[in-house]
Design a protein around this motif. Structure first.
Motif, PDB file in Angstrom:
ATOM      1  N   ALA A 118      44.981  38.294  32.803  1.00 55.69           N
ATOM      2  CA  ALA A 118      45.037  37.623  33.999  1.00 55.69           C
ATOM      3  C   ALA A 118      45.807  37.979  35.077  1.00 55.69           C
ATOM      4  CB  ALA A 118      45.029  36.070  33.708  1.00 55.69           C
ATOM      5  N   ALA A 119      46.777  38.413  34.764  1.00 49.39           N
ATOM      6  CA  ALA A 119      47.832  38.713  36.165  1.00 49.39           C
ATOM      7  C   ALA A 119      47.296  40.154  36.603  1.00 49.39           C
ATOM      8  CB  ALA A 119      49.092  39.010  35.364  1.00 49.39           C
ATOM      9  N   VAL A 120      46.965  41.084  35.884  1.00 47.13           N
ATOM     10  CA  VAL A 120      46.119  42.336  36.308  1.00 47.13           C
ATOM     11  C   VAL A 120      45.090  41.990  37.046  1.00 47.13           C
ATOM     12  CG1 VAL A 120      45.543  44.760  35.984  1.00 47.13           C
ATOM     13  CG2 VAL A 120      47.243  43.414  34.492  1.00 47.13           C
ATOM     14  N   GLU A 121      44.165  40.974  36.721  1.00 47.46           N
ATOM     15  CA  GLU A 121      42.974  40.785  37.237  1.00 47.46           C
ATOM     16  C   GLU A 121      43.413  40.122  38.748  1.00 47.46           C
ATOM     17  OE1 GLU A 121      38.898  38.048  36.728  1.00 47.46           O
ATOM     18  OE2 GLU A 121      40.430  38.336  35.353  1.00 47.46           O
ATOM     19  N   LYS A 122      44.104  39.251  38.629  1.00 51.52           N
ATOM     20  CA  LYS A 122      44.495  38.493  40.136  1.00 51.52           C
ATOM     21  C   LYS A 122      45.318  39.679  40.873  1.00 51.52           C
ATOM     22  CE  LYS A 122      47.097  34.602  41.716  1.00 51.52           C
ATOM     23  NZ  LYS A 122      47.548  35.258  42.877  1.00 51.52           N
ATOM     24  N   LEU A 123      45.984  40.667  40.571  1.00 45.59           N
ATOM     25  CA  LEU A 123      46.431  41.573  41.564  1.00 45.59           C
ATOM     26  C   LEU A 123      45.402  42.297  42.162  1.00 45.59           C
ATOM     27  CD1 LEU A 123      48.958  43.084  42.434  1.00 45.59           C
ATOM     28  CD2 LEU A 123      48.675  44.652  40.654  1.00 45.59           C
ATOM     29  N   PHE A 124      44.486  42.867  41.422  1.00 46.00           N
ATOM     30  CA  PHE A 124      43.294  43.545  42.097  1.00 46.00           C
ATOM     31  C   PHE A 124      42.546  42.726  42.878  1.00 46.00           C
ATOM     32  CE2 PHE A 124      44.355  46.665  39.164  1.00 46.00           C
ATOM     33  CZ  PHE A 124      43.784  47.873  39.737  1.00 46.00           C
ATOM     34  N   GLU A 125      42.337  41.490  42.695  1.00 46.18           N
ATOM     35  CA  GLU A 125      41.747  40.602  43.561  1.00 46.18           C
ATOM     36  C   GLU A 125      42.475  40.110  44.829  1.00 46.18           C
ATOM     37  OE1 GLU A 125      40.759  37.053  40.976  1.00 46.18           O
ATOM     38  OE2 GLU A 125      38.939  38.356  40.045  1.00 46.18           O
ATOM     39  N   ASP A 126      43.878  39.947  44.820  1.00 46.71           N
ATOM     40  CA  ASP A 126      44.476  39.681  45.848  1.00 46.71           C
ATOM     41  C   ASP A 126      44.691  40.790  46.746  1.00 46.71           C
ATOM     42  OD1 ASP A 126      45.081  37.104  44.755  1.00 46.71           O
ATOM     43  OD2 ASP A 126      47.133  37.558  44.090  1.00 46.71           O
ATOM     44  N   VAL A 127      44.733  42.019  46.235  1.00 47.02           N
ATOM     45  CA  VAL A 127      44.455  43.370  47.228  1.00 47.02           C
ATOM     46  C   VAL A 127      43.287  43.255  47.943  1.00 47.02           C
ATOM     47  CG1 VAL A 127      44.770  45.717  47.188  1.00 47.02           C
ATOM     48  CG2 VAL A 127      46.397  44.455  45.787  1.00 47.02           C
ATOM     49  N   LYS A 128      42.257  43.082  47.242  1.00 48.66           N
ATOM     50  CA  LYS A 128      40.892  43.244  47.594  1.00 48.66           C
ATOM     51  C   LYS A 128      40.919  41.919  48.883  1.00 48.66           C
ATOM     52  CE  LYS A 128      37.180  44.696  46.232  1.00 48.66           C
ATOM     53  NZ  LYS A 128      36.055  44.936  45.291  1.00 48.66           N
ATOM     54  N   ALA A 129      41.508  40.736  48.470  1.00 49.89           N
ATOM     55  CA  ALA A 129      41.337  39.632  49.502  1.00 49.89           C
ATOM     56  C   ALA A 129      41.944  39.953  50.728  1.00 49.89           C
ATOM     57  CB  ALA A 129      41.847  38.539  48.748  1.00 49.89           C
ATOM     58  N   ASN A 130      42.846  40.791  50.713  1.00 53.12           N
ATOM     59  CA  ASN A 130      43.780  41.091  51.981  1.00 53.12           C
ATOM     60  C   ASN A 130      43.193  42.135  52.382  1.00 53.12           C
ATOM     61  OD1 ASN A 130      46.867  39.706  52.336  1.00 53.12           O
ATOM     62  ND2 ASN A 130      45.955  39.613  49.954  1.00 53.12           N
ATOM     63  N   PHE A 163      44.920  47.587  33.699  1.00 52.72           N
ATOM     64  CA  PHE A 163      45.159  48.064  35.176  1.00 52.72           C
ATOM     65  C   PHE A 163      43.712  49.062  35.211  1.00 52.72           C
ATOM     66  CE2 PHE A 163      46.127  50.807  38.624  1.00 52.72           C
ATOM     67  CZ  PHE A 163      47.107  50.099  39.285  1.00 52.72           C
ATOM     68  N   ILE A 164      43.751  49.900  34.161  1.00 56.31           N
ATOM     69  CA  ILE A 164      42.556  50.931  34.166  1.00 56.31           C
ATOM     70  C   ILE A 164      41.089  50.010  34.371  1.00 56.31           C
ATOM     71  CG2 ILE A 164      41.274  52.775  32.776  1.00 56.31           C
ATOM     72  CD1 ILE A 164      44.067  53.704  31.914  1.00 56.31           C
ATOM     73  N   LYS A 165      40.919  48.896  33.384  1.00 54.53           N
ATOM     74  CA  LYS A 165      39.982  48.069  33.217  1.00 54.53           C
ATOM     75  C   LYS A 165      39.654  47.609  34.855  1.00 54.53           C
ATOM     76  CE  LYS A 165      37.872  43.763  31.438  1.00 54.53           C
ATOM     77  NZ  LYS A 165      38.056  42.512  30.888  1.00 54.53           N
ATOM     78  N   GLU A 166      40.604  46.935  35.393  1.00 55.55           N
ATOM     79  CA  GLU A 166      40.328  46.165  36.645  1.00 55.55           C
ATOM     80  C   GLU A 166      40.033  47.344  37.769  1.00 55.55           C
ATOM     81  OE1 GLU A 166      39.945  42.891  37.298  1.00 55.55           O
ATOM     82  OE2 GLU A 166      40.169  42.832  35.206  1.00 55.55           O
ATOM     83  N   ALA A 167      40.526  48.522  37.565  1.00 61.19           N
ATOM     84  CA  ALA A 167      40.314  49.687  38.537  1.00 61.19           C
ATOM     85  C   ALA A 167      38.747  49.790  38.347  1.00 61.19           C
ATOM     86  CB  ALA A 167      41.167  50.947  38.142  1.00 61.19           C
ATOM     87  N   GLY A 168      38.315  49.898  36.982  1.00 62.37           N
ATOM     88  CA  GLY A 168      36.890  50.334  36.970  1.00 62.37           C
ATOM     89  C   GLY A 168      35.891  49.194  37.610  1.00 62.37           C
TER      90      GLY A 168
END
Length: 257
Positions: A74-86, A127-132
Motif C-alpha cells: 500500500a505504501a509503494v502504491e501510494k508513493l507512485f500515485e502521489d508522484v503522478k498526482a503532483n 516498486f517494480i510492480k507499481e512502476a509497471g
C-alpha cells in the motif's frame, strides 16, 4: 522516433535523499530532467532530503520529497500515485533502497530475516510492480542490488539472499513491460564508500574490501566510489534503453558471475 533523453523527463527515486540516491537525483537534474521526486524513509533523513531538494531546484528542475516506509504494498502504491498526482507522469523510476546485515547464518533471527526480506526484496518487488502500472510508455526502471550476488562469501546470507530475487523480478518485468518500450535493469555496485557500508564491517573486513577489486589501487578509497556508478545509471535511463532484463555488476573487478 522515440526520445530516450533525460531532458524533460519526470523521475522518481526510491531512497533518493542521500548517498547514491541523492547523487543520482542531482545528476539527473543536471542532465535536464523536468522534475524529480525523492523518497526517504525516516525523520533522520529529513535534513538530507531538504538539501537534495534544494540542489535539484538549483539545477533548474522541480522537486518534491515523500517520506514513507516502503515495506508494504500500500505504501509503494501510494508513493507512485502521489508522484503522478503532483507531476502528471513518471518516466524514470530508480529504487536504491536497502539495508545490510552481516551476521553468521546460525545467528540470524526470524525477525532479522523478515526485516531483510521486507526492505530488500518485498519493497523492490512492489516498486517494480507499481512502476509497471504507472511508468509512461518507453519508460526506464532501475533497481540497485549488490555485487555480492556474484560473490562466494560467508555472513551475508540474509542481505544478499534478500537482494537475489530482484534478478528474476528484473528479468520477468523486462519481458512483461517490454511491449510498452519500458526497459528494466538492475545494477550491483561493489562495496561503496558511503555510511551505508562501514557500520556492518569490522576493521579487517574494511581493509580487505579496500584491496579486493582489480582496480582498487586507482580508487580514492579502494572501494567503489558512488561517482563511478552515476554514468551507468545515466546511460541505462537514456541511450542505454536497449539493455533490459540484465543485472550488471559495477565494481572495478571486485567479483563477477
Amino acid at each position: 522516433m522515440v526520445d530516450h533523453s533525460i531532458k524533460g523527463k519526470i523521475v522518481l527515486i526510491g531512497g533518493g535523499a542521500k548517498n547514491l540516491g541523492g547523487l543520482i537525483a542531482r545528476d539527473l537534474a543536471a542532465q535536464g530532467a523536468k522534475a524529480i521526486a525523492i523518497h526517504y524513509n525516516s525523520a533522520a533523513t529529513q535534513a538530507a532530503a531538504d538539501e537534495t531538494l534544494a540542489a535539484i531546484k538549483a539545477a533548474g528542475a522541480d522537486a518534491i520529497a515523500f517520506r514513507s516506509d516502503l515495506t508494504t504494498a500500500a505504501a509503494v502504491e501510494k508513493l507512485f500515485e502521489d508522484v503522478k498526482a503532483n507531476f502528471g507522469a513518471i518516466d524514470i523510476a530508480i529504487n536504491t533502497t536497502g539495508k545490510v546485515l552481516k551476521k553468521p547464518f546460525v545467528e540470524i533471527t526470524e525477525a532479522e530475516y523478515d526485516e531483510m526480506f521486507a526492505i530488500n526484496s518485498k519493497a523492490a518487488f512492489f516498486f517494480i510492480k507499481e512502476a509497471g502500472k504507472h511508468l509512461s510508455d518507453n519508460g526506464k526502471l532501475v533497481t540497485l542490488v549488490t555485487s555480492l550476488l556474484g560473490a562466494f562469501t560467508p555472513f551475508y546470507a540474509a542481505y544478499a539472499g534478500a537482494k537475489a530475487p530482484i534478478e528474476h523480478f528484473t528479468r520477468a518485468a523486462s519481458k512483461e513491460y517490454g511491449s510498452r518500450g519500458i526497459s528494466v535493469s538492475a545494477i550491483g555496485p561493489g562495496p561503496m564508500d558511503t555510511p551505508f557500508f562501514y557500520p556492518a564491517e569490522g576493521a579487517d573486513a574494511v581493509a580487505y574490501h579496500k584491496t579486493a577489486a582489480a582496480l582498487s589501487a586507482f580508487s580514492k578509497t579502494g572501494l567503489t566510489d558512488i561517482q563511478d556508478i552515476i554514468p551507468f545509471i545515466r546511460f541505462l535511463v537514456s541511450d542505454g534503453w536497449w539493455i533490459t532484463g540484465q543485472t550488471i555488476l559495477i565494481n572495478g573487478g571486485y567479483t563477477t558471475k
